[in-house]
Design an enzyme around this catalytic site. Structure first.
Site, mmCIF file in Angstrom:
data_model
loop_
_atom_site.group_PDB
_atom_site.id
_atom_site.type_symbol
_atom_site.label_atom_id
_atom_site.label_comp_id
_atom_site.label_asym_id
_atom_site.label_seq_id
_atom_site.Cartn_x
_atom_site.Cartn_y
_atom_site.Cartn_z
ATOM 1 N N GLU A 169 -4.047 -9.583 3.412
ATOM 2 C CA GLU A 169 -4.789 -9.355 4.649
ATOM 3 C C GLU A 169 -5.912 -10.362 4.864
ATOM 4 O O GLU A 169 -6.188 -10.770 6.001
ATOM 5 C CB GLU A 169 -5.353 -7.925 4.665
ATOM 6 C CG GLU A 169 -4.326 -6.841 4.980
ATOM 7 C CD GLU A 169 -3.527 -6.379 3.788
ATOM 8 O OE1 GLU A 169 -2.800 -5.376 3.903
ATOM 9 O OE2 GLU A 169 -3.616 -7.026 2.712
ATOM 10 N N GLU A 188 0.823 -1.205 0.000
ATOM 11 C CA GLU A 188 0.000 0.000 0.000
ATOM 12 C C GLU A 188 0.863 1.265 0.000
ATOM 13 O O GLU A 188 0.465 2.286 -0.577
ATOM 14 C CB GLU A 188 -0.957 -0.024 1.195
ATOM 15 C CG GLU A 188 -2.062 -1.070 1.007
ATOM 16 C CD GLU A 188 -2.944 -1.244 2.217
ATOM 17 O OE1 GLU A 188 -4.169 -1.075 2.093
ATOM 18 O OE2 GLU A 188 -2.414 -1.556 3.305
#
Length: 259
Positions: free
Chosen positions: A132, A112
């Protein structure tokens, strides 16, 4: 420049190089490391003498493995600064370019960070994933929003719903990597930074702001509203706006001041 425990900062003229320095945990970020990075990018944003930044990781194995899950498992939580993961992923008002030099794995929040940068240079051995879903959380530091915008919905969902790992070469094909290099990824990032630094910093900032804001609105609206953006107004009123055409007519390299 203040000393930091988890991050190294070097300034080379108008270039700031930020190195996450936790190689023993694959440069995963603890709350304290997040706070240091937020402070570093606050300083970069505010310093008129700093025009471009590079962010990378220490060692050869990892760019950033995301959150320090050991801290989370020990009850440390997942707190990040208001400016987001690594002080970057929610910093929506930064008009200066940031280049990611991805020297190894970029997992979760590490990926990210790269997605929040303007240019991504990756070593051949680098890999990317938003895993995730495999550990009971979600990519909430911009990954769910940026990845579909950068590579398209179906290809993004293929990564997001499985958490699968992508090589640097596949990242280049998908479009979120600008260049893959066999060695010296930081040197390649410096080369890109130096190309940017030959351009007017005022023009670069106006360009980044107009592109960033224009992505979320219709083209007709973006073309009209860009004239009201602060960075564009500052470019039009700057010394550099005069210097560029003057240097061209005098057949010499421009001397940018960033003013």
């Amino acid at each position: 420049m203040p000393g930091y425990h988890y991050v190294d900062v070097v300034r080379e003229g108008p270039l700031t190089i930020v190195t996450i320095n936790r190689p023993e945990v694959y440069n995963a970020l603890s709350s304290a490391a997040h706070d240091e990075l937020a402070e570093i990018f606050d300083a970069f944003a505010a310093d008129d003498e700093q025009w471009v930044a590079i962010i990378t990781g220490a060692g050869e194995k990892a760019f950033c493995a995301g959150h320090d899950l050991k801290q989370q498992a020990a009850g440390g939580g997942l707190t990040t600064p208001l400016s987001g993961f690594a002080g970057l992923t929610a910093r929506f008002d930064l008009n200066k370019p940031v280049i990611a030099a991805v020297n190894g794995v970029a997992m979760g929040g590490g990926f990210e960070i790269a997605l929040a940068c303007d240019i991504v240079i990756a070593s051949r051995s680098a890999s990317f994933a938003l895993p995730e879903v495999k550990v009971g959380i979600a990519a909430l530091a911009g990954g769910l929003q940026r990845l579909p915008r950068e590579i398209g919905l179906k290809r993004a969902m293929g990564m997001l719903l499985t958490g699968r790992r992508v090589s640097a070469s596949e990242g280049l094909d998908l479009g979120f990597v600008n260049e893959v290099v066999d060695s010296d990824v930081l040197g390649a990032a410096r080369r890109w930074a130096n190309e940017i630094l030959t351009c007017s910093p005022m023009s670069v900032r106006a360009t980044k702001q107009a592109v960033s804001r224009g992505l979320s609105i219709p083209v007709e609206q973006a073309v009209t509203e860009q004239w009201e953006y602060l960075a564009l107004k500052e470019m039009l009123a700057s010394e550099d706006y005069v210097e560029g055409p003057l240097a061209f007519t005098e057949k010499r390299s421009p001397r940018w001041t960033g003013r």
